[in-house]
Design an enzyme around this catalytic site. Structure first.
Site, PDB file in Angstrom:
ATOM      1  N   CYS A 108       0.847  -1.208   0.000  1.00  0.00           N
ATOM      2  CA  CYS A 108       0.000   0.000   0.000  1.00  0.00           C
ATOM      3  C   CYS A 108       0.877   1.252   0.000  1.00  0.00           C
ATOM      4  CB  CYS A 108      -0.898  -0.062   1.235  1.00  0.00           C
ATOM      5  SG  CYS A 108      -1.626   1.493   1.754  1.00  0.00           S
TER       6      CYS A 108
ATOM      7  N   CYS B 189       0.199   3.890   2.623  1.00  0.00           N
ATOM      8  CA  CYS B 189       0.661   3.408   3.941  1.00  0.00           C
ATOM      9  C   CYS B 189       2.146   3.685   4.114  1.00  0.00           C
ATOM     10  CB  CYS B 189       0.434   1.900   4.074  1.00  0.00           C
ATOM     11  SG  CYS B 189      -1.280   1.387   4.035  1.00  0.00           S
TER      12      CYS B 189
END
Ligand SMILES: [Zn+2]
Length: 152
Positions: free
Chosen positions: A71, A74
């Site tokens: 991600c 993230c």
């Protein structure tokens, strides 16, 4: 609050619950079991095995960053979370949950998108926010989550 209030905190290294006076957290309390520091400036790593203990056995609030390696937002948020972890080391336990490798915990927390941060107090969820935040947004969100009456 009583200055000599004893807080239960799990050791960042071995996970053992320790008691430490709240007024002396800045002095880096040492774990009775492994003799390393109970608090660390870097986030704790949550797993399916330790999540219940970390959430349930800390008298400081626990802020969990739910993330995954694939991600990109993230990964972009990680340094912000780490900076906050350093700055609020004696006020909040910061912890990271890799949702890809700990699916049981991700399911228990009903994670639908990442990054998602969840603030727990005494094991109970009190706030959650999805999406990568700037450092300023994160500290404002924390102040709001604490009812704006707590200096963060
Ligand atoms: Zn320890």
């Amino acid at each position: 609050m009583d200055a000599d209030n004893n807080l239960v905190l799990t050791c960042a290294h071995c996970g053992a619950p320790n008691r430490a006076p709240e007024s002396r957290l800045a002095e880096n309390p040492v774990c009775g079991r492994c003799h390393q520091t109970v608090l660390t400036p870097t986030p704790l790593t949550l797993t399916d095995e330790n999540i219940q203990a970390v959430l349930g056995r800390n008298d400081l609030p626990v802020l969990v960053d739910c993330w995954a390696a694939w991600c990109a937002p993230c990964r972009a948020f990680a340094p912000t979370f780490e900076r906050a972890s350093q700055n609020f080391m004696t006020q909040i336990r910061f912890a990271k949950l890799d949702t890809e490798n700990n699916r049981q915990s991700a399911g228990m927390l009903r994670i639908q998108s990442i990054p998602t941060i969840i603030l727990f107090a005494k094991g109970r969820e009190i706030a959650r926010q999805s999406g990568a935040l700037s450092y300023q947004q994160l500290t404002q969100w924390l102040a709001h989550a604490f009812g704006l009456d707590r200096e963060v």
